[in-house]
Design an enzyme around this catalytic site. Structure first.
Site, short mmCIF file in Angstrom:
data_model
loop_
_atom_site.label_atom_id
_atom_site.label_comp_id
_atom_site.label_asym_id
_atom_site.label_seq_id
_atom_site.Cartn_x
_atom_site.Cartn_y
_atom_site.Cartn_z
CB CYS A 1 -0.90 0.03 1.23
SG CYS A 1 -2.15 -1.25 1.25
CB CYS B 1 5.72 14.37 34.55
SG CYS B 1 4.60 12.97 34.47
CB CYS C 1 8.91 7.87 34.43
SG CYS C 1 10.13 8.93 33.65
#
Lengths: 261, 113
Positions: free
Chosen positions: A79, A177, A222
């Site tokens: 494809c 974070c 993490c």
């Protein structure tokens, strides 16, 4: 000096304060790839095309690109052509909103969608070598192009959810974070040097793993390091987080194959 | 896992010159001490044990590897150029499965000064 100029001077002085990074977390800092924070040895390993272990995955990816699998008797190349040139732009733009599913999907998930829907082949296991090889190949073709994840329209709620996760304190260490990756990049946490947590380089070869892994696997690491319960690879939580973090890295050049500690 | 073995030597060297052979093998180098918490089994040991280099059929380099060698081991060593021919590097694993990579080398005489 009029009041306007005085205000301007004050604003500039405010920006130069050492604490400015705390006032304007991500936006005030220049976005830097994790390459910047890696040791010279790790950088050298990434820059050497022969020794870079990620290039082994690329080699497998090129073979898999041509391999016919599934009921439809197709390969990726059937494809998308041998070079997959029309996918280059898209590879730098994941996670992307999928209208049929009504949610954003990662590049890994898109590859599996292709396999199941168009090739009639089985989906590859998350973070398996086969899946990482193909994903790394797609990212390598887009290498050098800027990350450009859209967070407009239907992506907005997922972006907001990811942003909320990024700033949410979790786990036994009660960490979010942003505390490492916005406030302390370049500093050490135990033996590890913190980076900005940019994901322009994923999937990356991590020396500690000895294998190529996805951003989600890195998120899990993490979380474990912060003593938080990790989510599953490909879970809605991590996809939302990836949307936020990938958009945060917008403009950074895609790096592949990257090597990280 | 697809077996990938790589070797790189300079295409052309002068006679007597010291050159570098670089090799890279794709291998997990499983030391056999990892415990799977879901299946309660230890991953069986599977290491590349020996690396040999033959220069035109003569053994010129030999190494024994143990469990501290990293996964996807990268190894370089130096050889002295004697004659044109082929450099063959062989990796042997715990089950005596042999994999090789080979590269031709062209040795030219030193230009007379």
């Amino acid at each position: 000096m009029g009041p306007y100029q005085r205000g301007l001077v004050l604003a500039v002085a405010l920006l130069l304060l050492p604490g400015a990074a705390l006032i304007f977390p991500a936006s005030a800092q220049e976005a830097r790839s994790g390459y910047f924070y890696a040791s010279p040895e790790t950088q050298a390993l990434q820059d050497d095309p022969f020794a870079n272990p990620g290039s082994l995955w690329l080699e497998e990816g090129r073979a898999r690109w041509q391999r016919i699998e599934g009921a439809a008797g197709k390969s990726c190349a059937s494809c998308h052509g041998d070079n997959g040139t029309e996918l280059i732009e898209a590879s730098a733009a994941y996670p992307k909103f999928n209208k049929r599913l009504g949610r954003p999907i990662t590049l890994s998930q898109q590859i599996n969608q292709c396999r199941v829907r168009h090739m009639g082949a089985a989906a590859l296991a998350p973070d398996s070598e086969a899946l990482m090889s193909i994903e790394l190949l797609l990212r390598q073709r887009a290498a050098g192009r800027p990350m450009q994840v859209s967070v407009d329209g239907p992506m907005r709620p997922f972006y907001e959810r990811g942003k909320a996760l990024y700033f949410q304190r979790r786990g036994q260490f009660n960490m979010a974070c942003y505390q490492c990756h916005d406030q302390r990049p370049g500093e050490f946490v135990r033996g590890e040097r913190l980076s900005q947590g940019q994901i322009n380089n994923f999937p990356a070869y991590l020396i500690r793993w000895g294998t190529v892994g996805s951003a989600h696997r890195r998120f899990q690491l993490c979380d474990r390091q912060a003593r938080a319960e990790p989510f599953q690879i490909g879970s809605p939580e991590y996809v939302a987080l990836e949307v936020y973090v990938a958009h945060r890295a917008r403009g950074l050049a895609v790096e592949a194959p990257a090597v990280r500690p | 896992m697809a077996e990938i073995r790589r070797i790189s030597v300079p295409k052309q060297v002068e006679k007597g010159e010291i050159f570098t052979v670089r090799t890279l093998a794709r291998h997990k180098m499983e030391p056999g001490v990892h415990f799977d918490a879901n299946r309660f089994v230890v991953t069986p040991r599977l290491l590349l044990q020996e690396v040999k280099c033959h220069y035109n059929g003569r053994l010129v380099f030999y190494a024994e590897w143990f469990s501290a060698v990293s996964s996807n081991p990268y190894l370089t060593f130096k050889l002295r150029a004697e004659e044109s021919g082929e450099i063959v590097v062989t990796w042997v694993d715990d089950y005596n499965v042999i994999t090789t990579a080979a590269a031709p080398i062209d040795v030219i005489d030193k230009p007379k000064s």
